[in-house]
Design a protein around this motif. Structure first.
Motif, PDB file in Angstrom:
ATOM      1  N   GLU A 281       0.831  -1.203   0.000  1.00  0.00           N
ATOM      2  CA  GLU A 281       0.000   0.000   0.000  1.00  0.00           C
ATOM      3  C   GLU A 281       0.867   1.255   0.000  1.00  0.00           C
ATOM      4  OE1 GLU A 281      -3.404   2.110  -0.319  1.00  0.00           O
ATOM      5  OE2 GLU A 281      -3.245  -0.081  -0.339  1.00  0.00           O
ATOM      6  N   ASN A 282       1.923   1.242   0.825  1.00  0.00           N
ATOM      7  CA  ASN A 282       2.798   2.406   0.900  1.00  0.00           C
ATOM      8  C   ASN A 282       3.531   2.665  -0.410  1.00  0.00           C
ATOM      9  OD1 ASN A 282       2.027   2.538   3.582  1.00  0.00           O
ATOM     10  ND2 ASN A 282       3.879   1.563   4.365  1.00  0.00           N
ATOM     11  N   SER A 283       3.812   1.605  -1.172  1.00  0.00           N
ATOM     12  CA  SER A 283       4.583   1.761  -2.401  1.00  0.00           C
ATOM     13  C   SER A 283       3.784   2.417  -3.519  1.00  0.00           C
ATOM     14  CB  SER A 283       5.085   0.395  -2.888  1.00  0.00           C
ATOM     15  OG  SER A 283       4.011  -0.404  -3.355  1.00  0.00           O
ATOM     16  N   LYS A 284       2.481   2.478  -3.386  1.00  0.00           N
ATOM     17  CA  LYS A 284       1.650   3.065  -4.442  1.00  0.00           C
ATOM     18  C   LYS A 284       1.946   4.551  -4.647  1.00  0.00           C
ATOM     19  CE  LYS A 284      -2.161  -0.212  -3.852  1.00  0.00           C
ATOM     20  NZ  LYS A 284      -3.582  -0.407  -3.435  1.00  0.00           N
ATOM     21  N   ALA A 285       2.504   5.200  -3.636  1.00  0.00           N
ATOM     22  CA  ALA A 285       2.810   6.625  -3.746  1.00  0.00           C
ATOM     23  C   ALA A 285       4.191   6.883  -4.361  1.00  0.00           C
ATOM     24  CB  ALA A 285       2.736   7.279  -2.360  1.00  0.00           C
ATOM     25  N   LEU A 286       4.960   5.823  -4.628  1.00  0.00           N
ATOM     26  CA  LEU A 286       6.300   6.001  -5.182  1.00  0.00           C
ATOM     27  C   LEU A 286       6.240   6.516  -6.612  1.00  0.00           C
ATOM     28  CD1 LEU A 286       8.160   2.746  -4.015  1.00  0.00           C
ATOM     29  CD2 LEU A 286       8.365   5.042  -3.049  1.00  0.00           C
ATOM     30  N   LYS A 287       7.178   7.405  -6.928  1.00  0.00           N
ATOM     31  CA  LYS A 287       7.328   7.869  -8.301  1.00  0.00           C
ATOM     32  C   LYS A 287       8.378   7.002  -8.997  1.00  0.00           C
ATOM     33  CE  LYS A 287       6.222  12.631  -6.989  1.00  0.00           C
ATOM     34  NZ  LYS A 287       6.750  14.016  -6.873  1.00  0.00           N
ATOM     35  N   ALA A 288       8.443   7.096 -10.308  1.00  0.00           N
ATOM     36  CA  ALA A 288       9.404   6.299 -11.079  1.00  0.00           C
ATOM     37  C   ALA A 288      10.820   6.546 -10.571  1.00  0.00           C
ATOM     38  CB  ALA A 288       9.308   6.651 -12.557  1.00  0.00           C
ATOM     39  N   GLY A 289      11.547   5.461 -10.316  1.00  0.00           N
ATOM     40  CA  GLY A 289      12.928   5.571  -9.857  1.00  0.00           C
ATOM     41  C   GLY A 289      13.085   5.693  -8.358  1.00  0.00           C
ATOM     42  N   GLU A 290      11.981   5.874  -7.629  1.00  0.00           N
ATOM     43  CA  GLU A 290      12.061   6.003  -6.173  1.00  0.00           C
ATOM     44  C   GLU A 290      12.060   4.633  -5.501  1.00  0.00           C
ATOM     45  OE1 GLU A 290       9.971  10.303  -5.194  1.00  0.00           O
ATOM     46  OE2 GLU A 290       8.763   8.491  -5.014  1.00  0.00           O
ATOM     47  N   LYS A 291      12.626   4.602  -4.292  1.00  0.00           N
ATOM     48  CA  LYS A 291      12.621   3.388  -3.481  1.00  0.00           C
ATOM     49  C   LYS A 291      11.773   3.617  -2.239  1.00  0.00           C
ATOM     50  CE  LYS A 291      17.304   2.029  -4.880  1.00  0.00           C
ATOM     51  NZ  LYS A 291      18.672   1.727  -4.395  1.00  0.00           N
ATOM     52  N   LEU A 292      11.198   2.541  -1.762  1.00  0.00           N
ATOM     53  CA  LEU A 292      10.385   2.643  -0.560  1.00  0.00           C
ATOM     54  C   LEU A 292      11.284   2.688   0.662  1.00  0.00           C
ATOM     55  CD1 LEU A 292       7.440   2.611   0.511  1.00  0.00           C
ATOM     56  CD2 LEU A 292       7.695   0.142   0.797  1.00  0.00           C
ATOM     57  N   ASP A 293      11.044   3.699   1.518  1.00  0.00           N
ATOM     58  CA  ASP A 293      11.790   3.808   2.774  1.00  0.00           C
ATOM     59  C   ASP A 293      11.259   2.784   3.760  1.00  0.00           C
ATOM     60  OD1 ASP A 293      13.932   5.446   3.071  1.00  0.00           O
ATOM     61  OD2 ASP A 293      12.785   7.256   3.431  1.00  0.00           O
TER      62      ASP A 293
END
Length: 317
Positions: A281-293
């Motif tokens: 669920e948290n990863s849905k806000a990631l933009k291209a090239g970003e990693k999940l903290d």
């Protein structure tokens, strides 16, 4: 060979974006040039004109196809060694892999993370009117998504399994559950894929059976394995870099399995932690090239690395 030449050969998918970033200096100085950064490994072009690439595994981690800002020190070296062992096992069975027998200079500090690989493209074929790529999966036990499907009265692979089978039921002979490979893996009819690729399916089934026995004798239960098939310049089918590894298989130590502890000695520990902490669920806000903290306790990192180390030690001949 330059990336433009690799693309011209038709051996690099357009969907995968290349990079102009510089890679590890000791490799770049020798003529290996970084051209692709993956979730867990990087690819370099090689000096010379032969169609091959250098794969360099990192300590980076990912789950559910989510790139994480997480590294586990030592994981990349263990993964590479396990991958080399799996490739050697397949080659002894007469099955080609993309991993080449030649290596980089062993004196290089990065050498334990490196594999030289033949340039290949994913196997594709038309199934039910669509051209698809494949993941060929063999299972020894009823668990995971297949058990959930059976519980709901579904038969996604056309296997006609008996009703009422319990979770962790062991099949007398491995079952074949192929899927498409993509953003979402879709189940395919088992018989349809066997008819399409009879030699590949039978060869991999025998490999899976032999490896299951080999691992069992060394204290590891092989739950299931995913094979990814590629085609080289000669038109021959080959296995990719993840052959009988924790990235492509579920391994459980025999002592844990016998005591009813069915947690795999691999990324399943991290998947379970990620599921409990809503990473999908948290990863849905990631933009291209970003990693999940993510914040992962050191004790969990140590447990994951210990699993890889145990697998390597037990499966090394």
């Amino acid at each position: 060979m330059k990336i433009s030449e690799i693309v011209a050969l038709g051996l690099w998918p357009q969907s995968k974006k290349t990079t102009t970033k510089k890679g590890i200096s000791q490799l770049e100085d020798l003529g290996y040039n970084l051209f692709y950064i993956g979730k867990n490994a990087d690819l370099y072009t090689c000096p010379g004109v032969e169609p091959k690439v250098l794969l360099v595994r990192s300590d980076r981690c990912s789950v559910f196809d989510i790139p994480l800002n997480l590294e586990i020190e030592g994981k990349g070296v263990s993964q590479t060694a396990i991958s080399n062992n799996g490739a050697a096992f397949a080659k002894e069975a007469g099955i080609r892999t993309a991993i080449l027998s030649e290596t980089v200079d062993p004196s290089l500090a990065i050498a334990p993370r490196c594999q030289l690989m033949e340039l290949c493209k994913p196997l594709e074929a038309e199934i039910d009117g669509d051209v698809v790529q494949f993941e060929l999966i063999f299972r020894n036990y009823l668990t995971g998504s297949l058990f959930d499907a059976c519980q709901n009265g579904l038969d996604p692979y056309g296997l006609n399994l008996p009703s009422g089978l319990k979770q962790w039921h062991k099949f007398e002979t491995p079952i074949f559950t192929p899927t498409t490979k993509g953003i979402k893996d879709e189940p395919l009819n088992s018989d349809t894929v066997r008819i399409k690729f009879p030699e590949i399916a039978s060869s991999l089934e025998n490999l899976f059976k032999d490896f299951t026995e080999f691992a069992y004798a060394r204290g590891i239960i092989v739950v299931d394995t995913k094979f990814e098939i590629f085609v080289n310049q000669k038109g021959e089918w080959v296995l990719g870099d993840e052959v009988l590894t924790p990235e492509s298989s579920r391994f459980i130590s025999k002592e844990d399995f016998d005591s009813g502890n069915y947690i795999s000695m691999d990324k399943q520990i991290l998947r379970d932690f990620g599921k409990a902490n809503n990473w999908k669920e948290n990863s849905k806000a990631l933009k291209a090239g970003e990693k999940l903290d993510v914040d992962v306790p050191q004790t969990l990192k140590d447990k994951i690395l210990s699993g890889y180390t145990t697998i390597l030690n037990r499966l090394s001949k």
